[in-house]
Design a protein around this motif. Structure first.
Motif, mmCIF file in Angstrom:
data_model
loop_
_atom_site.group_PDB
_atom_site.id
_atom_site.type_symbol
_atom_site.label_atom_id
_atom_site.label_comp_id
_atom_site.label_asym_id
_atom_site.label_seq_id
_atom_site.Cartn_x
_atom_site.Cartn_y
_atom_site.Cartn_z
ATOM 1 N N LEU A 314 -40.078 36.026 -11.536
ATOM 2 C CA LEU A 314 -40.491 35.743 -12.919
ATOM 3 C C LEU A 314 -39.495 36.297 -13.919
ATOM 4 C CD1 LEU A 314 -44.267 36.637 -12.465
ATOM 5 C CD2 LEU A 314 -43.348 34.337 -12.829
ATOM 6 N N GLU A 315 -38.994 37.493 -13.645
ATOM 7 C CA GLU A 315 -38.034 38.147 -14.555
ATOM 8 C C GLU A 315 -36.912 38.742 -13.709
ATOM 9 O OE1 GLU A 315 -39.860 40.972 -17.163
ATOM 10 O OE2 GLU A 315 -41.493 39.606 -17.734
ATOM 11 N N PRO A 316 -35.845 37.980 -13.494
ATOM 12 C CA PRO A 316 -34.791 38.414 -12.566
ATOM 13 C C PRO A 316 -34.030 39.665 -12.991
ATOM 14 C CG PRO A 316 -34.718 36.038 -12.885
ATOM 15 C CD PRO A 316 -35.672 36.564 -13.898
ATOM 16 N N THR A 317 -34.196 40.126 -14.233
ATOM 17 C CA THR A 317 -33.498 41.346 -14.664
ATOM 18 C C THR A 317 -34.476 42.474 -14.956
ATOM 19 O OG1 THR A 317 -33.478 40.532 -16.951
ATOM 20 C CG2 THR A 317 -31.533 40.074 -15.614
ATOM 21 N N ASN A 318 -35.641 42.439 -14.339
ATOM 22 C CA ASN A 318 -36.662 43.463 -14.595
ATOM 23 C C ASN A 318 -36.292 44.748 -13.855
ATOM 24 O OD1 ASN A 318 -39.226 45.014 -14.159
ATOM 25 N ND2 ASN A 318 -40.050 43.324 -15.384
ATOM 26 N N LYS A 319 -35.970 45.780 -14.611
ATOM 27 C CA LYS A 319 -35.511 47.035 -14.010
ATOM 28 C C LYS A 319 -36.615 47.730 -13.221
ATOM 29 C CE LYS A 319 -34.020 48.281 -18.077
ATOM 30 N NZ LYS A 319 -33.443 49.067 -19.218
ATOM 31 N N LYS A 320 -37.842 47.636 -13.723
ATOM 32 C CA LYS A 320 -38.948 48.274 -13.004
ATOM 33 C C LYS A 320 -39.103 47.680 -11.611
ATOM 34 C CE LYS A 320 -41.656 48.916 -17.148
ATOM 35 N NZ LYS A 320 -42.632 48.196 -17.947
ATOM 36 N N ALA A 321 -39.007 46.354 -11.547
ATOM 37 C CA ALA A 321 -39.184 45.686 -10.258
ATOM 38 C C ALA A 321 -38.088 46.108 -9.283
ATOM 39 C CB ALA A 321 -39.190 44.176 -10.450
ATOM 40 N N PHE A 322 -36.845 46.191 -9.761
ATOM 41 C CA PHE A 322 -35.753 46.633 -8.887
ATOM 42 C C PHE A 322 -35.981 48.073 -8.421
ATOM 43 C CE2 PHE A 322 -32.938 43.192 -10.655
ATOM 44 C CZ PHE A 322 -32.573 42.656 -9.434
#
Length: 380
Positions: A314-322
């Motif tokens: 959904l959000e390829p630059t989401n820092k939390k997800a990484f």
């Protein structure tokens, strides 16, 4: 990012995604501090509200949501219904001139097709009148409202809009008549009460104590029209809007409850709340990243990884997800993938202190696992 992120070790309560972006950041003196929402200029390379330039570029690749075009539109054919819905969408966004074009095209389409649905045409004229009213085109507003009332006599919205336009043009007698007619249909319309009170003062000043005698005749609204208004079923659009509002309120309540459970380290309960949220909004990225916290704390590393994967789709630059996926990979002892995700976090934001610390830890674990693997490899 949320407030403080998941620590590599320790038992303190995790923080869920909130409005304030950012991990803890390193100050110039080397200490850590939490950024304050709305304080100071945005960081270099970042956008307002914590969005990065990468977020902006990514958003350009996401097609706009046009599902509203297929919302119910009465008995209108689909192509005319889409014009009406597009006009409604433009009106809500303050694009009144553009909305006029869509409503006009729908009206012309009805005429060309010989459609004689009085209710649908009435709504189109009334909606276009609302645009004219917003743009200050009072004469055009009055004309459209009058046409709408010819199609559907004693229709409430055209009467209200025409009355408002009359008042704006200082045609107080006509405005008074329309507002009084509205109150016959629905005594509960407070705007009409306020307007009648205001206009009465103007008429007394303008026409003196005999002002009532100079009024046009106030039509008597048939009882059937009053009952029709009271008993009228809400439109499909109104029902849809109400259901959406209920769902939004339910979603917000569930997410708040989930956040509270996480703050209290009640991760099973938090997981359930975020799962309910995702049933309402399956594409809500923050619910995936928040649920990933719960899975991490419960030791369900594979499930946490899957939630982070969903968030990154959904959000390829989401820092939390990484970052949280890096913790999941660490729990799965996939130190190479964990290191890769942590490096991605630092590439997106070099000031993420937790990611720097975690990368050191994971690098050490990776080195140790390689050494252990080498020791157990038989020589040929």
């Amino acid at each position: 990012m949320g407030n403080a992120q998941d620590k590599p070790s320790g038992t303190g309560g995790a923080k869920t995604d909130q409005a304030t972006p950012g991990f803890r950041r390193r100050s110039r003196a080397g200490s850590t501090e939490k950024p304050k929402a709305g304080k100071g200029p945005p960081e270099k390379g970042s956008m307002p509200n914590g969005a990065t330039q990468g977020d902006r570029n990514q958003s350009k690749d996401i097609p706009p949501d046009t599902s509203y075009l297929d919302a119910p539109a009465g008995a209108l054919p689909s192509h005319l219904g889409r014009l009406k819905n597009e006009g409604n969408h433009l009106f809500k966004n303050g694009q009144f001139a553009d909305a006029v074009e869509k409503y006009s095209a729908a009206i012309d389409g009805c005429c060309d097709a010989g459609i004689e649905s009085g209710e649908d045409l009435c709504i189109l004229y009334s909606n276009r009148a609302a645009c004219y009213l917003k743009d200050g085109s009072n004469t055009e507003c009055i004309q459209d409202c009058t046409r709408a009332l010819e199609l559907q006599p004693f229709s409430l919205k055209p009467l209200l809009r025409r009355a408002t336009a009359y008042e704006s043009m200082e045609r107080y007698r006509q405005a008074y008549v329309d507002f009084k007619t509205v109150l016959q249909i629905d005594i509960g319309v407070q705007a009409a009460h306020d307007s009648v009170h205001r206009i009465t003062k103007q008429l007394i000043e303008q026409d003196g104590p005999d002002w009532r005698q100079k009024l046009p005749e106030i039509p008597l609204v048939p009882l059937a029209a009053q009952q029709h208004h009271r008993q009228k079923d809400p439109s499909a659009e109104l029902v849809q809007a109400r259901e959406a509002k209920k769902a939004e309120a339910r979603f917000a309540s569930l997410k708040t409850e989930g956040n509270e459970h996480v703050r209290k380290s009640q991760f099973h309960d938090g997981l359930e709340k975020y799962s309910e949220c995702l049933k309402i909004k399956p594409d809500e990225c923050s619910c995936f990243t928040n649920r990933a916290i719960c899975y991490l704390r419960l030791g369900c590393f594979e499930e946490a990884r899957q939630d982070c994967d969903s968030a990154l789709k959904l959000e390829p630059t989401n820092k939390k997800a990484f970052y949280r996926r890096a913790l999941a990979f660490k729990g799965l002892q996939d130190y190479l993938s964990s290191s890769s995700d942590l490096q991605e976090v630092l590439q997106l934001d070099p000031n993420v202190h937790e990611a720097e610390q975690e990368l050191e830890t994971v690098t050490g674990l990776l080195r140790q696992s390689l050494m252990d693997g080498a020791q157990h490899t038989p020589r040929v």
